[in-house]
Design an enzyme around this catalytic site. Structure first.
Site, PDB file in Angstrom:
ATOM      1  CB  SER A 195      -0.859   0.076   1.270  1.00  8.51           C
ATOM      2  OG  SER A 195      -1.812  -0.910   1.292  1.00  8.51           O
TER       3      SER A 195
ATOM      4  CG  HIS B  91      -3.234  -1.976  -3.298  1.00  5.55           C
ATOM      5  ND1 HIS B  91      -2.179  -2.762  -2.911  1.00  5.55           N
ATOM      6  CD2 HIS B  91      -3.830  -1.586  -2.149  1.00  5.55           C
ATOM      7  CE1 HIS B  91      -2.139  -2.840  -1.582  1.00  5.55           C
ATOM      8  NE2 HIS B  91      -3.132  -2.128  -1.102  1.00  5.55           N
TER       9      HIS B  91
ATOM     10  CG  HIS C 248      -4.884  -7.645  -0.194  1.00  3.12           C
ATOM     11  ND1 HIS C 248      -4.914  -6.699  -1.188  1.00  3.12           N
ATOM     12  CD2 HIS C 248      -3.820  -7.333   0.588  1.00  3.12           C
ATOM     13  CE1 HIS C 248      -3.911  -5.841  -1.011  1.00  3.12           C
ATOM     14  NE2 HIS C 248      -3.232  -6.214   0.058  1.00  3.12           N
TER      15      HIS C 248
ATOM     16  CE1 TYR D 155      -8.629  -6.057   1.308  1.00  4.33           C
ATOM     17  CE2 TYR D 155      -6.753  -6.880   2.562  1.00  4.33           C
ATOM     18  CZ  TYR D 155      -7.316  -5.938   1.720  1.00  4.33           C
ATOM     19  OH  TYR D 155      -6.559  -4.881   1.283  1.00  4.33           O
ATOM     20  CD  GLU D 156      -8.095  -7.205  -3.302  1.00  2.00           C
ATOM     21  OE1 GLU D 156      -8.443  -6.527  -4.286  1.00  2.00           O
ATOM     22  OE2 GLU D 156      -6.940  -7.659  -3.171  1.00  2.00           O
TER      23      GLU D 156
ATOM     24  CB  ALA E  97       1.053  -0.858   5.105  1.00  2.00           C
TER      25      ALA E  97
ATOM     26  CG  MET F 232      -4.905  -7.280   6.651  1.00  2.00           C
ATOM     27  SD  MET F 232      -6.232  -6.160   6.211  1.00  2.00           S
ATOM     28  CE  MET F 232      -6.442  -5.237   7.737  1.00  2.00           C
ATOM     29  CB  SER F 233      -0.424  -8.418   2.053  1.00  2.00           C
ATOM     30  OG  SER F 233       0.655  -7.679   2.610  1.00  2.00           O
TER      31      SER F 233
ATOM     32  CG  ASN G 180      -1.658   0.729  12.300  1.00  2.00           C
ATOM     33  OD1 ASN G 180      -1.821  -0.222  13.043  1.00  2.00           O
ATOM     34  ND2 ASN G 180      -1.731   0.620  10.977  1.00  2.00           N
TER      35      ASN G 180
ATOM     36  CG  HIS H 232      -6.845   2.099   3.818  1.00  2.00           C
ATOM     37  ND1 HIS H 232      -5.924   1.070   3.836  1.00  2.00           N
ATOM     38  CD2 HIS H 232      -6.911   2.510   2.529  1.00  2.00           C
ATOM     39  CE1 HIS H 232      -5.461   0.876   2.611  1.00  2.00           C
ATOM     40  NE2 HIS H 232      -6.049   1.733   1.798  1.00  2.00           N
TER      41      HIS H 232
HETATM   42  N1  ADE Z   1      -1.897  -2.994   7.804  1.00  2.00           N
HETATM   43  C1  ADE Z   1      -1.524  -1.851   8.365  1.00  2.00           C
HETATM   44  N2  ADE Z   1      -1.821  -1.839   9.654  1.00  2.00           N
HETATM   45  C2  ADE Z   1      -2.425  -3.005   9.928  1.00  2.00           C
HETATM   46  C3  ADE Z   1      -2.957  -3.564  11.082  1.00  2.00           C
HETATM   47  N3  ADE Z   1      -2.966  -2.944  12.232  1.00  2.00           N
HETATM   48  N4  ADE Z   1      -3.483  -4.791  11.005  1.00  2.00           N
HETATM   49  C4  ADE Z   1      -3.482  -5.440   9.851  1.00  2.00           C
HETATM   50  N5  ADE Z   1      -2.998  -4.963   8.717  1.00  2.00           N
HETATM   51  C5  ADE Z   1      -2.472  -3.747   8.755  1.00  2.00           C
END
Ligand code: ADE
Length: 297
Positions: free
Chosen positions: A32, A65, A89, A91-92, A119, A222-223, A246, A272
């Site tokens: 991302s 993306h 992903h 989740y998509e 990320a 998530m990737s 984060n 996001h």
């Molecule tokens: N991508 C960026 N931050 C994330 C988080 N906290 N959990 C899962 N995927 C993320």
């Protein structure tokens, strides 16, 4: 089926490449907001291939993306690379194997090294937004409950039935990152650690954060892991780098007995936009490090 399709896709890609790009050596999957590395490619020769044109490719649906491969040359040594701008992903709605299909194509192209960026949320105490984490291990949460990119009959032409993953992340490439950081004088915090792969698209609950931390994860995202697994299945060397966008460590267990002020409920809450902002700021450093590492391959 996948072997044939990915082979056809590799042939299609090669048919669009000029002589100097015929044998790409590295594939770089951009997370991302981390596609800026495309600006580190030589202006020419450069070939752009939208996913719609590529046999077997799906289309990425996530904001931030793009959906294309860019083939070009990196660094003074003009190393031929394939950049993947936009990944797939779970989740998509893609199957786990489909999320890693491009890596099958990279293997068929004869690529020997996969570099993946993403990320991620920071879990380890002390991680800060903007830090980098070079993966030295992972925790495949969906894989542990049966959503695994290698599930199904094994095609021995790609790799063995039971591939080991204890050394999934190349020590040499990890050391290459350290060297590159020194050479470039980048002072950003860079850690090594374990990435927990979760399905998403929801960010973690407080309890999930505590759970992942307790089992040894340092960052969560998530990737990447399906791509890493498929790359290792085909014997590619792997480097993976997370940008911490984060941090979730400030999350405390909610207490049934104490009223929690509304503002503190927002501690550790991911969104996001925060991910995209942090990515933008760190993108130049990540890009420079990768160029430096690739240039020495
Ligand atoms: N991508 C960026 N931050 C994330 C988080 N906290 N959990 C899962 N995927 C993320």
């Amino acid at each position: 089926m996948v072997f044939q399709l990915s082979n056809e896709c590799a042939d299609y890609i090669k048919s669009h490449l000029p002589e100097e790009l015929q044998q790409p050596r590295v594939a770089i999957v951009c997370g991302s907001g981390l596609g800026g590395i495309v600006n580190g490619l030589a202006a020419s020769p450069r070939v752009v291939l939208p996913y719609e044109s590529l046999p077997g490719f799906s289309v990425s649906t996530v904001v931030g993306h793009a959906g294309k491969l860019v083939v070009g040359l990196v660094g003074d040594n003009r190393v031929p690379v394939v950049l993947m701008l936009g990944r797939f992903h779970f989740y998509e709605g893609h199957d786990m194997a489909a999320t890693a299909y491009p890596v099958r194509v990279f293997a068929q192209l004869g690529i020997k090294t996969l570099i993946a960026t993403n990320a991620a949320g920071g879990l380890r105490s002390g991680f800060q937004v903007g830090d980098l984490m070079v993966l030295n291990d992972h925790l495949n949460m969906p894989g542990l409950v049966g959503f695994h990119p290698l599930r199904g009959s094994n095609d021995d032409r790609f790799g063995v039935r039971f591939p080991p993953l204890s050394d999934a992340y190349s020590l040499e490439l990890r050391q290459g990152v350290r060297t590159a950081l020194k050479e470039l004088g980048i002072s950003r915090n860079v850690h090594e650690g374990t990435y927990a792969f979760v399905c998403g698209p929801t960010y973690e609950t407080r309890t999930e954060v505590r759970y992942l931390t307790a089992v040894g994860a340092d960052a969560v995202g998530m990737s990447t892991i399906p791509e890493v697994i498929v790359a290792r299945h085909s014997g590619l060397d792997v480097l993976a780098i997370s940008l911490i966008t984060n941090v979730a460590v400030s999350v405390k267990p909610p207490s049934a007995h104490s009223a929690v002020p509304a503002t503190s409920m927002e501690d550790g809450m991911a969104n996001h936009q925060e991910v995209l902002d942090a990515a933008l700021e760190a993108a130049n450093d990540i890009q420079a490090v990768i160029v430096q590492v690739v240039n020495k391959l």
